[in-house]
Scaffold this active site. Structure first.
Site, PDB file in Angstrom:
ATOM      1  N   LEU A  14       8.369  61.761  29.648  1.00  0.00           N
ATOM      2  CA  LEU A  14       8.778  60.284  29.168  1.00  0.00           C
ATOM      3  C   LEU A  14       9.276  59.451  30.440  1.00  0.00           C
ATOM      4  CD1 LEU A  14      10.666  61.564  26.072  1.00  0.00           C
ATOM      5  CD2 LEU A  14       8.391  60.969  26.454  1.00  0.00           C
TER       6      LEU A  14
ATOM      7  N   GLY B 163      11.357  54.236  30.493  1.00  0.00           N
ATOM      8  CA  GLY B 163      12.739  53.514  30.763  1.00  0.00           C
ATOM      9  C   GLY B 163      12.707  52.115  31.553  1.00  0.00           C
TER      10      GLY B 163
ATOM     11  N   ARG C 202      19.642  49.553  35.119  1.00  0.00           N
ATOM     12  CA  ARG C 202      20.992  49.891  35.861  1.00  0.00           C
ATOM     13  C   ARG C 202      20.622  50.256  37.650  1.00  0.00           C
ATOM     14  NH1 ARG C 202      24.480  54.170  33.220  1.00  0.00           N
ATOM     15  NH2 ARG C 202      22.456  54.717  31.991  1.00  0.00           N
TER      16      ARG C 202
ATOM     17  N   ASN D 154      19.766  56.823  36.803  1.00  0.00           N
ATOM     18  CA  ASN D 154      20.265  55.437  36.351  1.00  0.00           C
ATOM     19  C   ASN D 154      20.833  54.552  37.152  1.00  0.00           C
ATOM     20  OD1 ASN D 154      19.505  56.035  33.591  1.00  0.00           O
ATOM     21  ND2 ASN D 154      21.356  57.463  33.797  1.00  0.00           N
TER      22      ASN D 154
ATOM     23  N   ASN E  90       1.888  67.588  83.629  1.00  0.00           N
ATOM     24  CA  ASN E  90       3.197  66.996  83.927  1.00  0.00           C
ATOM     25  C   ASN E  90       3.420  65.458  83.830  1.00  0.00           C
ATOM     26  OD1 ASN E  90       5.973  66.521  84.794  1.00  0.00           O
ATOM     27  ND2 ASN E  90       6.078  68.576  85.398  1.00  0.00           N
TER      28      ASN E  90
ATOM     29  N   TYR F 211      -2.661  49.327  73.501  1.00  0.00           N
ATOM     30  CA  TYR F 211      -2.911  48.261  72.570  1.00  0.00           C
ATOM     31  C   TYR F 211      -2.906  46.988  73.475  1.00  0.00           C
ATOM     32  CZ  TYR F 211      -1.937  45.265  68.707  1.00  0.00           C
ATOM     33  OH  TYR F 211      -2.277  44.149  67.418  1.00  0.00           O
TER      34      TYR F 211
END
Length: 453
Positions: free
Chosen positions: A11, A14, A18, A230, A363, A373
């Site tokens: 279910l 709802g 709140r 809720n 290393n 980029y």
């Protein structure tokens, strides 16, 4: 249990007003997974391979969250809010398909456990027609009481209707229920709305089943299983409970967590035994850590793999696609993204490695970055085995550095470096004797001139 078919009605219609959110309540995350997906995960673990999802607002997104866990999902819209019994019957078509078992759960109870659902199904297998999952809260005030007699559940009494003796009962209704498949529709169909609110209550099934001579029982589950969400405050409380469960499970499985309350896991974090977790670590989704690894304090990992005996941090950052091989080291203030780090390679501090491969035993010195980029596209940096990259170097991708090569400190490398070569990529140093005295005099005069103005 595997031989018995099972339908679970979730279910999830709802409104969740709140929560004060544009996001449907059941889609708010706990440990990086939507609330309703946690419920589906528990159901799936209990053998619930088929789900009837009762939805309202945000139906498509709610369905997608459930389908990410269970493939067989039918969706049923509840257009009116006329009680839990009415909500379950929104899935009438799926229930009529015929299953051995049927579970009814709520989409906003993310802490429901597979074991609790398995316990309910086991009672159905033993012959019960209706199984109500009850709990014992510290304070039962406000909850419906489970009224038992001779091992049978005879009624669920709402507190406002309970006698003084019944109010002393500490065994309360958790809302979760299991029904025998062939009894479900006949019982649900007899629920009426002859009550003050004019709603159809699922709890009426108990007295209806008893009147029909059916077997009705209650089982006790831990209170955490029935915690509903809720508000955002309740969401945070549920997150804390989930995290504590996960921490305990990790430690019992052989993971050392030095300060458990400061370590936060995602729903899918995988950590093998003999891993050490220092304080203040956050795991995003998609992290796996192999045995013997150490994650030092204040590290953040997401979408990453950490191999056996590797180390991360302190203040390490592994982003999606980071893959550390055995004995690799990612040190303090190092960020790794979409990069394979070879066996025994060391990236000790103050470094960014993105879209790259780093060979075994390489290393990489402090302050080194892969310039991956160009403002439009990402490119690959390849660092071979046993390479030494000096501090404060910039590797401008796409670029490849061959095995055993040396990169001088402070270099900007823009071309491929052959194996065993030494590469310099920096301006030539010049020394001007006495020039510092002249510069100081000039700068001091300029400062005085500004003050005079």
């Amino acid at each position: 249990m595997a031989s018995r078919s099972c339908l679970t009605v979730i279910l999830a219609a709802g409104e969740g007003t709140r929560m004060k959110s544009s996001l449907p309540k059941v889609l708010h995350p706990i440990a990086g997974l939507p609330i309703v997906a946690h419920v589906a995960k528990a159901v799936h673990g209990a053998g619930g391979s088929d789900i009837a999802l009762v939805v309202g607002r945000g139906a498509e997104k709610v369905e997608a969250a459930v389908r990410s866990i269970v493939a067989n999902v039918t969706v049923h819209e509840q257009t009116e809010r006329l009680g839990t019994g009415h909500a379950v019957l929104a899935a009438r078509e799926a229930i009529a398909a015929g299953y051995d078992d049927m579970l009814v759960v709520f989409g906003d109870t993310p802490l429901v456990e597979t074991a609790a659902l398995e316990q309910a199904r086991a009672k159905l297998a033993e012959g019960a027609d209706v199984v109500v999952m009850g709990f014992r809260p510290g304070n039962p005030q406000g909850y419906g009481r489970l009224i038992e007699q001779d091992g049978r559940l005879i009624a669920i009494r709402e507190e406002k209707d309970a006698s003084e003796a019944e109010k002393k009962i500490g065994f309360c209704n958790g809302g979760l229920m299991a029904l025998r498949g062939d009894s479900a529709l006949p019982l649900l169909g007899k629920i009426t709305n002859s009550n003050a609110k004019g709603e159809y209550y699922l709890t009426d099934v108990v007295e209806i089943a008893n009147a029909a001579g059916k077997s009705v029982v209650a089982i006790e589950i831990s209170p955490d299983n029935v915690i509903g969400i809720n508000t955002r405050a309740e969401l945070a409380e549920a997150e804390a409970i989930w995290q504590n469960r996960k921490r305990r499970a990790m430690m019992l499985a052989g993971v050392t967590i030095q300060a458990p309350e400061t370590v936060f896991f995602a729903h899918d974090t995988l950590i093998e035994a003999d891993v050490i977790l220092e304080p203040n670590i956050v795991f995003g989704p998609g992290v796996s850590i192999a045995s013997g690894a150490i994650i030092h304090a204040f590290s953040h990992l997401e979408g990453a793999k950490v191999g056996p005996n590797a180390t991360v941090g302190p203040f390490g950052r592994l982003r999606p696609g980071a893959d550390l091989s055995a004995k690799a080291k990612v040190g303090n203030f190092v960020e790794v993204k979409n990069a394979k780090i070879g066996v025994g390679a060391k990236i000790s501090h103050l470094t960014y490695i993105g879209d790259a491969t780093v060979g075994a035993d390489a290393n990489v010195g402090a302050g080194t970055i892969t310039c991956n980029y160009d403002g439009y596209n990402k490119a690959l940096t390849e660092i071979g085995a046993n390479v030494f990259v000096g501090s404060n170097s910039s590797l401008v991708a796409p670029v490849s550095i061959g095995d055993n090569a040396y990169i001088a400190s402070g270099s900007v490398i823009t071309a491929n470096v052959p194996a065993d070569a030494l590469a310099f990529g920096r301006a030539r140093q010049e020394i001007k004797e006495g020039r510092a005295v002249q510069l100081r005099a000039r700068y001091a005069a300029q400062k005085l001139a500004k003050k005079a103005d």
